[in-house]
Enzyme design. Structure first.
Site, PDB file in Angstrom:
ATOM      1  CD  GLU A  14     -86.480 -10.358 -73.584  1.00  0.00           C
ATOM      2  OE1 GLU A  14     -87.390 -10.078 -72.785  1.00  0.00           O
ATOM      3  OE2 GLU A  14     -85.659  -9.519 -73.981  1.00  0.00           O
ATOM      4  CB  CYS A  55     -71.337  -3.694 -74.312  1.00  0.00           C
ATOM      5  SG  CYS A  55     -70.430  -4.841 -75.342  1.00  0.00           S
ATOM      6  CB  CYS A  77     -74.036 -10.946 -72.426  1.00  0.00           C
ATOM      7  SG  CYS A  77     -72.863 -10.775 -73.796  1.00  0.00           S
ATOM      8  CB  CYS A 105     -79.684  -3.247 -81.204  1.00  0.00           C
ATOM      9  SG  CYS A 105     -79.558  -3.935 -82.811  1.00  0.00           S
ATOM     10  CB  CYS A 109     -75.428  -3.934 -74.195  1.00  0.00           C
ATOM     11  SG  CYS A 109     -76.449  -5.353 -74.641  1.00  0.00           S
ATOM     12  CB  CYS A 123     -82.936 -10.818 -83.783  1.00  0.00           C
ATOM     13  SG  CYS A 123     -81.685 -10.213 -82.650  1.00  0.00           S
TER      14      CYS A 123
HETATM   15  N1  SAH Z   1     -72.695  -9.953 -78.599  1.00  0.00           N
HETATM   16  C1  SAH Z   1     -72.960  -9.782 -79.986  1.00  0.00           C
HETATM   17  C2  SAH Z   1     -74.424  -9.845 -80.369  1.00  0.00           C
HETATM   18  C3  SAH Z   1     -75.436  -9.137 -79.487  1.00  0.00           C
HETATM   19  S1  SAH Z   1     -75.548  -7.389 -79.507  1.00  0.00           S
HETATM   20  C4  SAH Z   1     -72.330  -8.511 -80.482  1.00  0.00           C
HETATM   21  O1  SAH Z   1     -71.764  -7.779 -79.684  1.00  0.00           O
HETATM   22  O2  SAH Z   1     -72.344  -8.263 -81.680  1.00  0.00           O
HETATM   23  C5  SAH Z   1     -76.221  -6.951 -81.061  1.00  0.00           C
HETATM   24  C6  SAH Z   1     -75.848  -5.527 -81.484  1.00  0.00           C
HETATM   25  O3  SAH Z   1     -76.549  -4.527 -80.710  1.00  0.00           O
HETATM   26  C7  SAH Z   1     -74.365  -5.222 -81.287  1.00  0.00           C
HETATM   27  O4  SAH Z   1     -73.878  -4.518 -82.392  1.00  0.00           O
HETATM   28  C8  SAH Z   1     -74.400  -4.322 -80.071  1.00  0.00           C
HETATM   29  O5  SAH Z   1     -73.250  -3.554 -79.956  1.00  0.00           O
HETATM   30  C9  SAH Z   1     -75.648  -3.521 -80.307  1.00  0.00           C
HETATM   31  N2  SAH Z   1     -76.188  -2.840 -79.131  1.00  0.00           N
HETATM   32  C10 SAH Z   1     -76.056  -3.199 -77.838  1.00  0.00           C
HETATM   33  N3  SAH Z   1     -76.708  -2.332 -77.045  1.00  0.00           N
HETATM   34  C11 SAH Z   1     -77.269  -1.412 -77.850  1.00  0.00           C
HETATM   35  C12 SAH Z   1     -78.110  -0.283 -77.633  1.00  0.00           C
HETATM   36  N4  SAH Z   1     -78.500   0.071 -76.416  1.00  0.00           N
HETATM   37  N5  SAH Z   1     -78.526   0.428 -78.706  1.00  0.00           N
HETATM   38  C13 SAH Z   1     -78.168   0.060 -79.962  1.00  0.00           C
HETATM   39  N6  SAH Z   1     -77.382  -1.008 -80.229  1.00  0.00           N
HETATM   40  C14 SAH Z   1     -76.942  -1.736 -79.190  1.00  0.00           C
END
Ligand code: SAH
Length: 346
Positions: free
Chosen positions: A94, A118, A114, A339, A121, A107
């Protein structure tokens, strides 16, 4: 037996020029085809109108153009657009277009699924299926640039690698894609308008510093206390904060670029004064900016956005210590485009 055709966009310009020479044609033909493939985003050889019919047929016999296809486009009530992008092998990633008054930001995704884990996420639940190729990253940007022109009457202005995947775990392809995006033979965008966001892979951050890359770096920190960070981002056990900090110091010493941190404040996880103080201590060594981002719930309440009082506490603590803070509201929540919500749900 059918010969497996090669992906023509895996060739460099030089390789394409050599191919034509080997065919007894002029090297210049390679330049023309290269321009069609990258600058003009041709989806098939027949679109290459300044190339003879015979040559197009010869290309068709030898190569394929593995172009992405936007399978579905969803529009949020706030103007955000989410594309479900189908790759040549049927997998889907996406990408998101985020419009503001002055900017249109793309974006984009760097991996299918991935590599990281995390816990907050949605993409992490997909696991990593494969890395995206440079052309697959580039094509996402082109698709969003076209949508920006069509729906907002202006070209794309910024790119963030904050879609699916960990860009530094697919660094070579991300770099090649950025080279194309910034090259006059591609989109000719300034690298200053591109931000690569990472959860922090120290070795690659140092490599980026050595290569003196011109794009920006954002670090998804979320906690500056090892124990807490490991509990929400388990790979932190492999890449602890000490190593991340050392890599960032190296990055700053080489680039003198301000470092951006992304940070979500969760109830009961990192909403204390002690956690905010640790963040100041972690990022004080260089000019820094902290983006406090809103949590987008993905589960049944294991993680919860902290109340405004905790956000204000962070804001005051950071500002008192000379660190710039911005509070980011989520965009495109109604279509799962915010995000951490990208999970191929629709
Ligand atoms: N892997 C990379 C890019 C993808 S995530 C990274 O970690 O930076 C993009 C951003 O969204 C990151 O800052 C991540 O921590 C944040 N993110 C992930 N899940 C989220 C959620 N449920 N709510 C808000 N931000 C989130």
């Amino acid at each position: 037996m059918e010969i497996k055709k090669k992906d023509i966009r895996a060739l460099t310009k030089e390789q394409l020029r050599n191919f034509f020479v080997e065919q007894g044609d002029k090297a210049f033909r390679g330049n023309q085809v290269y321009e069609w493939l990258w600058q003009k985003s041709a989806h098939d050889f027949d679109a290459m109108t300044n190339i003879s019919k015979e040559t197009r047929k010869m290309l068709e016999d030898n190569f394929v153009i593995n172009h992405i296809r936007v399978d579905q486009m969803q529009r949020s009530s706030d103007g955000t657009i989410k594309n479900a992008v189908r790759l040549h092998d049927g997998l889907v990633v996406e990408s998101v277009l985020i419009p503001t008054e002055t900017r249109t930001t793309a974006c984009v995704s760097s991996q299918v699924g991935c590599s990281l884990d995390c816990r907050f996420c949605a993409t992490a639940r997909l696991k990593r299926m494969r890395n995206l190729n440079p052309d697959e990253i580039y094509d996402q940007v082109v698709a969003i640039d076209n949508e920006s022109r069509l729906y907002f009457d202006r070209p794309l202005s910024n790119i963030v690698f904050m879609g699916m995947g960990e860009p530094l775990m697919n660094y070579n392809n991300v770099l090649k894609a950025i080279d194309k995006i910034t090259s006059p033979e591609g989109l000719g965008m300034s690298p200053k308008r591109i931000v690569v966001s990472t959860s922090g892979v120290p070795k690659i951050i140092k490599k980026m510093a050595d290569e003196e890359v011109k794009f920006g770096l954002a670090v998804s920190l979320h906690s500056a206390i090892d124990e807490v960070r490991t509990s929400i981002m388990p790979f932190n056990a492999t890449f602890p904060l000490k190593d991340l900090r050392e890599a960032l110091e190296y990055w700053y010493s080489k680039t003198k670029n301000r470092i951006t941190y992304e940070y979500v404040v969760w109830k009961g996880i990192n909403d204390t004064q002690e956690a905010a103080d640790a963040l100041v201590k972690f990022c004080k060594f260089a000019p820094s900016k902290v983006n406090i981002i809103e949590y987008n719930p993905i589960d049944n309440g294991e993680f919860q956005q902290a109340p405004n009082s905790a956000i204000e506490m962070y804001q005051n603590t950071l500002e008192r210590n000379g660190i710039t803070v911005t509070i980011r509201r989520s965009r495109g929540k109604d279509i799962d485009a915010a995000c951490g919500q990208l999970a191929n749900k629709s």
